[in-house]
Design a protein around this motif. Structure first.
Motif, mmCIF file in Angstrom:
data_model
loop_
_atom_site.group_PDB
_atom_site.id
_atom_site.type_symbol
_atom_site.label_atom_id
_atom_site.label_comp_id
_atom_site.label_asym_id
_atom_site.label_seq_id
_atom_site.Cartn_x
_atom_site.Cartn_y
_atom_site.Cartn_z
ATOM 1 N N LEU A 9 0.812 -1.203 0.000
ATOM 2 C CA LEU A 9 0.000 0.000 0.000
ATOM 3 C C LEU A 9 0.848 1.257 0.000
ATOM 4 C CD1 LEU A 9 -2.741 1.472 0.332
ATOM 5 C CD2 LEU A 9 -2.486 1.187 2.799
ATOM 6 N N LEU A 10 1.924 1.232 0.762
ATOM 7 C CA LEU A 10 2.763 2.412 0.919
ATOM 8 C C LEU A 10 3.885 2.482 -0.107
ATOM 9 C CD1 LEU A 10 3.022 2.293 4.789
ATOM 10 C CD2 LEU A 10 1.709 3.913 3.447
ATOM 11 N N GLY A 11 4.023 1.433 -0.892
ATOM 12 C CA GLY A 11 5.183 1.345 -1.774
ATOM 13 C C GLY A 11 5.279 2.456 -2.783
ATOM 14 N N ALA A 12 4.141 3.003 -3.181
ATOM 15 C CA ALA A 12 4.163 4.062 -4.193
ATOM 16 C C ALA A 12 4.390 5.434 -3.598
ATOM 17 C CB ALA A 12 2.822 4.071 -4.956
ATOM 18 N N LEU A 13 4.546 5.523 -2.271
ATOM 19 C CA LEU A 13 4.631 6.846 -1.656
ATOM 20 C C LEU A 13 5.734 7.731 -2.196
ATOM 21 C CD1 LEU A 13 3.730 6.582 2.119
ATOM 22 C CD2 LEU A 13 2.879 8.241 0.476
ATOM 23 N N PRO A 14 6.995 7.308 -2.259
ATOM 24 C CA PRO A 14 8.011 8.251 -2.712
ATOM 25 C C PRO A 14 7.754 8.765 -4.117
ATOM 26 C CG PRO A 14 9.018 6.360 -1.629
ATOM 27 C CD PRO A 14 7.569 6.030 -1.822
ATOM 28 N N LEU A 15 7.418 7.851 -5.042
ATOM 29 C CA LEU A 15 7.159 8.268 -6.410
ATOM 30 C C LEU A 15 5.884 9.076 -6.493
ATOM 31 C CD1 LEU A 15 7.898 8.167 -9.394
ATOM 32 C CD2 LEU A 15 6.663 5.997 -9.568
ATOM 33 N N ALA A 16 4.832 8.593 -5.828
ATOM 34 C CA ALA A 16 3.561 9.294 -5.898
ATOM 35 C C ALA A 16 3.632 10.644 -5.220
ATOM 36 C CB ALA A 16 2.466 8.446 -5.261
ATOM 37 N N ALA A 17 4.410 10.722 -4.141
ATOM 38 C CA ALA A 17 4.525 11.999 -3.451
ATOM 39 C C ALA A 17 5.121 13.046 -4.366
ATOM 40 C CB ALA A 17 5.383 11.846 -2.197
ATOM 41 N N THR A 218 -9.290 17.447 2.053
ATOM 42 C CA THR A 218 -8.560 16.805 3.140
ATOM 43 C C THR A 218 -8.029 15.440 2.717
ATOM 44 O OG1 THR A 218 -10.052 17.956 4.638
ATOM 45 C CG2 THR A 218 -8.669 16.220 5.568
ATOM 46 N N HIS A 219 -6.747 15.197 3.026
ATOM 47 C CA HIS A 219 -6.056 13.998 2.553
ATOM 48 C C HIS A 219 -6.250 12.847 3.539
ATOM 49 C CE1 HIS A 219 -3.335 12.101 -0.247
ATOM 50 N NE2 HIS A 219 -2.486 11.780 0.712
ATOM 51 N N TRP A 220 -7.497 12.442 3.730
ATOM 52 C CA TRP A 220 -7.808 11.375 4.676
ATOM 53 C C TRP A 220 -7.115 10.068 4.320
ATOM 54 C CZ3 TRP A 220 -9.949 13.375 8.749
ATOM 55 C CH2 TRP A 220 -10.869 14.437 8.645
ATOM 56 N N ILE A 221 -6.813 9.857 3.042
ATOM 57 C CA ILE A 221 -6.246 8.573 2.617
ATOM 58 C C ILE A 221 -4.768 8.439 2.978
ATOM 59 C CG2 ILE A 221 -7.942 8.256 0.783
ATOM 60 C CD1 ILE A 221 -5.853 9.182 -1.239
ATOM 61 N N ALA A 222 -4.118 9.550 3.347
ATOM 62 C CA ALA A 222 -2.737 9.570 3.862
ATOM 63 C C ALA A 222 -1.690 9.144 2.836
ATOM 64 C CB ALA A 222 -2.597 8.715 5.123
ATOM 65 N N THR A 223 -1.999 8.149 2.003
ATOM 66 C CA THR A 223 -1.101 7.713 0.943
ATOM 67 C C THR A 223 -1.602 8.321 -0.366
ATOM 68 O OG1 THR A 223 -2.350 5.732 0.351
ATOM 69 C CG2 THR A 223 -0.827 5.562 2.218
ATOM 70 N N GLU A 225 -3.117 6.302 -2.756
ATOM 71 C CA GLU A 225 -4.036 5.319 -3.302
ATOM 72 C C GLU A 225 -5.269 5.277 -2.415
ATOM 73 O OE1 GLU A 225 -2.101 1.553 -3.528
ATOM 74 O OE2 GLU A 225 -0.651 2.185 -5.047
ATOM 75 N N ARG A 226 -6.417 4.983 -3.004
ATOM 76 C CA ARG A 226 -7.624 4.786 -2.203
ATOM 77 C C ARG A 226 -7.386 3.662 -1.192
ATOM 78 N NH1 ARG A 226 -12.624 6.649 -4.330
ATOM 79 N NH2 ARG A 226 -12.430 7.654 -6.391
ATOM 80 N N ASN A 227 -7.872 3.840 0.013
ATOM 81 C CA ASN A 227 -7.775 2.796 1.026
ATOM 82 C C ASN A 227 -8.809 3.063 2.098
ATOM 83 O OD1 ASN A 227 -6.353 4.094 3.592
ATOM 84 N ND2 ASN A 227 -5.313 4.928 1.776
ATOM 85 N N THR A 228 -9.048 2.081 2.927
ATOM 86 C CA THR A 228 -9.987 2.244 4.040
ATOM 87 C C THR A 228 -9.281 2.363 5.380
ATOM 88 O OG1 THR A 228 -10.207 -0.167 4.244
ATOM 89 C CG2 THR A 228 -11.790 0.975 2.809
ATOM 90 N N THR A 258 -11.761 16.048 -9.029
ATOM 91 C CA THR A 258 -10.750 15.725 -10.026
ATOM 92 C C THR A 258 -9.365 15.734 -9.379
ATOM 93 O OG1 THR A 258 -10.370 18.020 -10.759
ATOM 94 C CG2 THR A 258 -12.188 16.820 -11.793
ATOM 95 N N GLU A 259 -8.340 15.349 -10.165
ATOM 96 C CA GLU A 259 -6.971 15.266 -9.672
ATOM 97 C C GLU A 259 -6.944 14.388 -8.418
ATOM 98 O OE1 GLU A 259 -5.754 19.699 -11.375
ATOM 99 O OE2 GLU A 259 -5.780 19.374 -9.226
ATOM 100 N N LEU A 260 -6.134 14.717 -7.446
ATOM 101 C CA LEU A 260 -6.030 13.893 -6.251
ATOM 102 C C LEU A 260 -7.357 13.815 -5.496
ATOM 103 C CD1 LEU A 260 -4.060 12.184 -4.596
ATOM 104 C CD2 LEU A 260 -3.371 14.269 -3.393
ATOM 105 N N ASP A 261 -8.163 14.865 -5.603
ATOM 106 C CA ASP A 261 -9.458 14.859 -4.929
ATOM 107 C C ASP A 261 -10.375 13.750 -5.432
ATOM 108 O OD1 ASP A 261 -8.439 17.219 -3.819
ATOM 109 O OD2 ASP A 261 -10.423 18.146 -3.748
ATOM 110 N N SER A 262 -10.122 13.241 -6.621
ATOM 111 C CA SER A 262 -10.958 12.165 -7.153
ATOM 112 C C SER A 262 -10.842 10.888 -6.317
ATOM 113 C CB SER A 262 -10.583 11.862 -8.608
ATOM 114 O OG SER A 262 -9.284 11.287 -8.697
#
Length: 317
Positions: A9-17, A218-223, A225-228, A258-262
Protein backbone atom coordinates in the motif's frame (compact mmCIF):
# COMPACT_ATOMS: atom_id res chain seq x y z
CA UNK A 1 -3.16 -6.08 7.30
CA UNK A 2 0.23 -7.79 7.48
CA UNK A 3 3.52 -5.98 6.92
CA UNK A 4 3.85 -7.14 3.30
CA UNK A 5 0.39 -5.78 2.47
CA UNK A 6 1.16 -2.55 4.29
CA UNK A 7 4.35 -2.05 2.36
CA UNK A 8 2.50 -2.70 -0.89
CA UNK A 9 0.00 0.00 0.00
CA UNK A 10 2.76 2.41 0.92
CA UNK A 11 5.18 1.35 -1.77
CA UNK A 12 4.16 4.06 -4.19
CA UNK A 13 4.63 6.85 -1.66
CA UNK A 14 8.01 8.25 -2.71
CA UNK A 15 7.16 8.27 -6.41
CA UNK A 16 3.56 9.29 -5.90
CA UNK A 17 4.53 12.00 -3.45
CA UNK A 18 6.69 13.61 -6.07
CA UNK A 19 3.87 13.40 -8.56
CA UNK A 20 1.34 14.73 -6.10
CA UNK A 21 3.58 17.68 -5.37
CA UNK A 22 3.18 18.67 -8.97
CA UNK A 23 -0.59 18.79 -8.60
CA UNK A 24 -1.13 19.84 -5.00
CA UNK A 25 1.10 22.90 -4.90
CA UNK A 26 2.22 22.03 -1.38
CA UNK A 27 5.79 20.90 -1.83
CA UNK A 28 8.09 23.26 0.02
CA UNK A 29 10.97 25.18 -1.50
CA UNK A 30 13.91 26.18 0.64
CA UNK A 31 13.40 28.81 3.34
CA UNK A 32 16.16 30.72 1.60
CA UNK A 33 13.78 32.55 -0.78
CA UNK A 34 14.28 36.19 0.28
CA UNK A 35 11.47 37.82 -1.69
CA UNK A 36 8.36 38.83 0.18
CA UNK A 37 5.20 37.88 -1.65
CA UNK A 38 3.56 40.75 -3.48
CA UNK A 39 -0.07 41.38 -2.56
CA UNK A 40 -2.85 43.40 -4.14
CA UNK A 41 -4.32 44.53 -0.84
CA UNK A 42 -2.76 45.05 2.59
CA UNK A 43 0.81 44.03 3.26
CA UNK A 44 2.89 41.00 4.22
CA UNK A 45 5.51 40.93 6.93
CA UNK A 46 7.87 38.03 7.43
CA UNK A 47 9.21 36.57 10.64
CA UNK A 48 12.26 34.98 9.06
CA UNK A 49 13.63 31.66 10.33
CA UNK A 50 11.32 31.71 13.32
CA UNK A 51 12.95 29.42 15.91
CA UNK A 52 11.27 26.56 17.72
CA UNK A 53 12.14 23.98 20.34
CA UNK A 54 9.70 21.54 18.71
CA UNK A 55 10.24 21.74 14.94
CA UNK A 56 12.75 23.13 12.47
CA UNK A 57 12.94 26.92 12.15
CA UNK A 58 10.89 28.35 9.30
CA UNK A 59 9.62 31.57 7.80
CA UNK A 60 6.27 32.92 8.94
CA UNK A 61 4.43 35.21 6.52
CA UNK A 62 1.85 37.47 8.16
CA UNK A 63 -0.79 39.28 6.09
CA UNK A 64 -2.14 42.52 7.52
CA UNK A 65 -5.28 43.79 5.79
CA UNK A 66 -5.80 47.35 4.56
CA UNK A 67 -6.45 49.61 7.51
CA UNK A 68 -4.53 47.56 10.04
CA UNK A 69 -2.92 50.14 12.34
CA UNK A 70 -1.70 48.05 15.27
CA UNK A 71 -4.31 49.58 17.56
CA UNK A 72 -7.61 47.83 16.86
CA UNK A 73 -7.46 44.11 17.70
CA UNK A 74 -8.06 41.65 14.87
CA UNK A 75 -9.05 38.00 14.78
CA UNK A 76 -6.32 35.61 13.61
CA UNK A 77 -6.44 32.90 10.94
CA UNK A 78 -3.54 30.43 10.98
CA UNK A 79 -3.03 28.92 7.51
CA UNK A 80 -0.57 26.10 6.83
CA UNK A 81 1.73 26.00 3.78
CA UNK A 82 2.41 29.69 4.27
CA UNK A 83 4.64 30.03 1.21
CA UNK A 84 1.67 29.21 -1.04
CA UNK A 85 -0.83 31.78 0.22
CA UNK A 86 -0.34 35.05 -1.61
CA UNK A 87 1.85 35.53 -4.66
CA UNK A 88 2.07 32.93 -7.44
CA UNK A 89 5.28 34.49 -8.74
CA UNK A 90 7.09 33.30 -5.58
CA UNK A 91 5.72 29.75 -5.40
CA UNK A 92 7.31 26.62 -6.86
CA UNK A 93 4.32 25.85 -9.10
CA UNK A 94 3.30 29.44 -9.91
CA UNK A 95 -0.02 28.99 -8.14
CA UNK A 96 -1.23 30.59 -4.91
CA UNK A 97 -4.35 30.98 -2.77
CA UNK A 98 -4.28 34.78 -3.33
CA UNK A 99 -5.72 35.20 0.15
CA UNK A 100 -5.41 38.99 0.08
CA UNK A 101 -7.36 39.26 -3.16
CA UNK A 102 -10.25 37.24 -1.74
CA UNK A 103 -10.25 38.49 1.84
CA UNK A 104 -9.72 42.24 1.52
CA UNK A 105 -12.94 43.04 -0.38
CA UNK A 106 -14.97 40.87 1.99
CA UNK A 107 -13.51 42.67 5.00
CA UNK A 108 -14.13 46.05 3.37
CA UNK A 109 -17.76 45.16 2.63
CA UNK A 110 -18.38 44.07 6.20
CA UNK A 111 -18.96 40.44 5.23
CA UNK A 112 -15.93 39.32 7.27
CA UNK A 113 -14.56 40.38 10.60
CA UNK A 114 -11.24 42.20 10.69
CA UNK A 115 -8.54 39.53 10.75
CA UNK A 116 -4.91 38.86 9.99
CA UNK A 117 -3.47 35.74 8.40
CA UNK A 118 -0.47 33.93 9.90
CA UNK A 119 1.15 31.57 7.42
CA UNK A 120 3.90 29.31 8.79
CA UNK A 121 5.83 27.79 5.90
CA UNK A 122 5.76 24.05 5.58
CA UNK A 123 8.99 22.16 6.23
CA UNK A 124 9.46 20.62 2.80
CA UNK A 125 10.55 17.01 3.14
CA UNK A 126 9.12 16.88 6.67
CA UNK A 127 5.71 18.21 5.66
CA UNK A 128 3.99 14.82 5.76
CA UNK A 129 5.49 14.04 9.16
CA UNK A 130 4.42 17.40 10.62
CA UNK A 131 0.94 17.51 9.12
CA UNK A 132 -0.15 13.92 9.72
CA UNK A 133 -2.18 13.78 12.98
CA UNK A 134 -0.09 11.72 15.34
CA UNK A 135 -3.06 10.46 17.29
CA UNK A 136 -4.45 8.72 14.21
CA UNK A 137 -1.51 6.31 14.30
CA UNK A 138 -2.87 4.60 17.41
CA UNK A 139 -5.88 3.44 15.38
CA UNK A 140 -3.88 1.69 12.66
CA UNK A 141 -2.84 -1.94 12.87
CA UNK A 142 0.80 -2.52 13.79
CA UNK A 143 2.28 -3.40 10.38
CA UNK A 144 0.47 -0.58 8.60
CA UNK A 145 1.47 1.92 11.27
CA UNK A 146 5.11 0.92 11.26
CA UNK A 147 5.38 0.92 7.48
CA UNK A 148 3.74 4.35 7.29
CA UNK A 149 5.95 5.83 10.00
CA UNK A 150 9.09 4.42 8.41
CA UNK A 151 8.28 5.39 4.86
CA UNK A 152 6.01 8.43 4.86
CA UNK A 153 6.90 10.03 8.19
CA UNK A 154 10.65 9.48 7.89
CA UNK A 155 10.69 7.39 11.05
CA UNK A 156 9.48 10.17 13.32
CA UNK A 157 5.90 11.44 13.57
CA UNK A 158 5.90 15.18 14.27
CA UNK A 159 2.24 16.19 14.23
CA UNK A 160 2.08 16.76 17.98
CA UNK A 161 5.33 18.71 17.92
CA UNK A 162 4.01 20.92 15.11
CA UNK A 163 0.89 21.74 17.12
CA UNK A 164 3.01 22.56 20.17
CA UNK A 165 5.00 24.92 17.95
CA UNK A 166 1.78 26.65 16.84
CA UNK A 167 0.21 26.88 20.28
CA UNK A 168 3.16 27.33 22.64
CA UNK A 169 5.54 29.37 20.48
CA UNK A 170 4.00 30.95 17.41
CA UNK A 171 0.68 32.12 18.83
CA UNK A 172 2.25 33.88 21.84
CA UNK A 173 4.74 35.59 19.51
CA UNK A 174 1.97 36.75 17.18
CA UNK A 175 -0.17 38.00 20.06
CA UNK A 176 2.80 39.93 21.45
CA UNK A 177 3.75 41.51 18.13
CA UNK A 178 0.34 42.31 16.62
CA UNK A 179 -2.98 43.70 17.80
CA UNK A 180 -4.96 40.48 18.11
CA UNK A 181 -8.08 39.14 19.73
CA UNK A 182 -6.57 36.26 21.68
CA UNK A 183 -9.59 34.17 22.64
CA UNK A 184 -10.59 30.92 20.94
CA UNK A 185 -13.65 32.57 19.38
CA UNK A 186 -11.26 34.78 17.38
CA UNK A 187 -8.59 32.17 16.55
CA UNK A 188 -9.11 29.90 13.53
CA UNK A 189 -7.05 27.43 11.54
CA UNK A 190 -7.24 26.39 7.89
CA UNK A 191 -5.40 24.15 5.47
CA UNK A 192 -5.72 21.96 2.42
CA UNK A 193 -4.76 18.35 1.75
CA UNK A 194 -2.39 17.33 4.57
CA UNK A 195 -2.98 20.84 5.90
CA UNK A 196 -6.65 19.93 6.17
CA UNK A 197 -5.78 16.94 8.32
CA UNK A 198 -3.66 18.95 10.73
CA UNK A 199 -6.31 21.69 10.91
CA UNK A 200 -8.95 19.22 12.09
CA UNK A 201 -6.43 17.73 14.52
CA UNK A 202 -5.54 21.19 15.86
CA UNK A 203 -9.19 22.10 16.47
CA UNK A 204 -9.93 18.93 18.43
CA UNK A 205 -6.57 18.74 20.22
CA UNK A 206 -6.61 22.37 21.38
CA UNK A 207 -10.26 23.44 21.63
CA UNK A 208 -9.25 26.01 24.23
CA UNK A 209 -7.08 27.73 21.59
CA UNK A 210 -8.86 27.26 18.25
CA UNK A 211 -12.54 28.06 17.93
CA UNK A 212 -13.06 26.94 14.34
CA UNK A 213 -11.28 25.15 11.51
CA UNK A 214 -11.58 24.70 7.76
CA UNK A 215 -10.22 21.63 5.96
CA UNK A 216 -10.21 21.77 2.15
CA UNK A 217 -9.51 18.69 0.00
CA UNK A 218 -8.56 16.81 3.14
CA UNK A 219 -6.06 14.00 2.55
CA UNK A 220 -7.81 11.38 4.68
CA UNK A 221 -6.25 8.57 2.62
CA UNK A 222 -2.74 9.57 3.86
CA UNK A 223 -1.10 7.71 0.94
CA UNK A 224 -1.70 8.24 -2.78
CA UNK A 225 -4.04 5.32 -3.30
CA UNK A 226 -7.62 4.79 -2.20
CA UNK A 227 -7.78 2.80 1.03
CA UNK A 228 -9.99 2.24 4.04
CA UNK A 229 -7.31 1.88 6.71
CA UNK A 230 -6.31 5.52 7.07
CA UNK A 231 -9.79 7.08 6.83
CA UNK A 232 -10.94 4.45 9.33
CA UNK A 233 -8.15 5.40 11.72
CA UNK A 234 -9.05 9.07 11.37
CA UNK A 235 -12.72 8.31 12.04
CA UNK A 236 -11.86 6.29 15.16
CA UNK A 237 -9.75 9.11 16.57
CA UNK A 238 -12.40 11.71 15.74
CA UNK A 239 -15.10 9.61 17.37
CA UNK A 240 -13.10 9.62 20.60
CA UNK A 241 -12.33 13.35 20.53
CA UNK A 242 -15.39 15.10 19.12
CA UNK A 243 -17.22 17.16 21.73
CA UNK A 244 -20.36 15.47 23.03
CA UNK A 245 -22.38 18.60 22.31
CA UNK A 246 -22.46 19.37 18.56
CA UNK A 247 -23.02 23.03 19.41
CA UNK A 248 -19.42 23.16 20.67
CA UNK A 249 -17.89 22.49 17.22
CA UNK A 250 -17.35 24.79 14.24
CA UNK A 251 -15.78 22.80 11.41
CA UNK A 252 -15.91 23.27 7.64
CA UNK A 253 -14.89 20.48 5.23
CA UNK A 254 -14.95 20.18 1.45
CA UNK A 255 -13.51 18.27 -1.48
CA UNK A 256 -13.34 18.44 -5.25
CA UNK A 257 -13.81 15.61 -7.73
CA UNK A 258 -10.75 15.73 -10.03
CA UNK A 259 -6.97 15.27 -9.67
CA UNK A 260 -6.03 13.89 -6.25
CA UNK A 261 -9.46 14.86 -4.93
CA UNK A 262 -10.96 12.17 -7.15
CA UNK A 263 -9.63 9.62 -4.62
CA UNK A 264 -11.37 11.24 -1.65
CA UNK A 265 -15.05 10.45 -2.14
CA UNK A 266 -15.25 7.24 -0.08
CA UNK A 267 -12.89 8.59 2.58
CA UNK A 268 -14.83 11.81 3.05
CA UNK A 269 -18.07 9.80 3.07
CA UNK A 270 -16.65 7.80 5.99
CA UNK A 271 -15.97 10.97 7.94
CA UNK A 272 -19.30 12.52 7.01
CA UNK A 273 -21.18 9.41 8.15
CA UNK A 274 -19.43 9.59 11.53
CA UNK A 275 -20.26 13.26 11.92
CA UNK A 276 -23.93 12.73 11.13
CA UNK A 277 -24.11 9.72 13.45
CA UNK A 278 -22.74 11.90 16.24
CA UNK A 279 -25.44 14.50 15.60
CA UNK A 280 -23.40 17.10 13.75
CA UNK A 281 -24.80 19.24 10.96
CA UNK A 282 -25.17 22.84 9.79
CA UNK A 283 -24.43 25.45 10.82
CA UNK A 284 -21.65 24.15 13.07
CA UNK A 285 -20.42 21.42 10.75
CA UNK A 286 -20.53 21.64 6.97
CA UNK A 287 -19.17 19.24 4.34
CA UNK A 288 -19.37 20.26 0.68
CA UNK A 289 -18.46 18.83 -2.71
CA UNK A 290 -17.32 21.07 -5.58
CA UNK A 291 -17.78 19.05 -8.75
CA UNK A 292 -15.17 19.56 -11.44
CA UNK A 293 -12.59 21.09 -9.11
CA UNK A 294 -9.19 19.64 -8.31
CA UNK A 295 -6.33 19.62 -5.85
CA UNK A 296 -4.61 22.94 -6.43
CA UNK A 297 -4.35 26.48 -5.14
CA UNK A 298 -6.30 27.98 -8.03
CA UNK A 299 -9.37 25.90 -7.22
CA UNK A 300 -9.01 26.48 -3.49
CA UNK A 301 -8.75 30.21 -4.09
CA UNK A 302 -11.88 30.19 -6.24
CA UNK A 303 -13.97 28.97 -3.28
CA UNK A 304 -11.95 30.53 -0.46
CA UNK A 305 -14.71 33.03 0.29
CA UNK A 306 -16.93 30.16 1.48
CA UNK A 307 -14.72 28.84 4.30
CA UNK A 308 -13.72 32.41 5.18
CA UNK A 309 -17.38 33.32 5.68
CA UNK A 310 -17.82 30.17 7.77
CA UNK A 311 -14.85 30.96 10.00
CA UNK A 312 -14.92 34.75 10.15
CA UNK A 313 -18.31 35.92 8.94
CA UNK A 314 -19.17 39.25 10.50
CA UNK A 315 -22.33 37.81 12.01
CA UNK A 316 -20.55 34.80 13.54
CA UNK A 317 -18.87 34.21 16.86
Amino acid sequence: MDRREALTLLGALPLAAAGAAATTGTAAPSNAAPTLPRVVAGRVERLADFPSRHVAARNIDVWLPPGYDGQRPHAVLYMHDGQMLFDPSTTWNRKAWRVDTVAAPLIASGALRDFIVVGPWNAGASRHAEYYPQGFLDHLDGPTRQAFVDKALQGRPRGDAYLRFLVEELKPAIDARYATLRGRESTCVMGSSMGGLISVYALLSYPQVFGAAAALSTHWIATYERNTEFPGAAASWLDAHLPADPAQLRLYMDRGTTELDSMYSAAQDTIDALMRRRGYGPPGWVSRVFAGTGHNEVDWSARLDIPLRFLLGAGGA
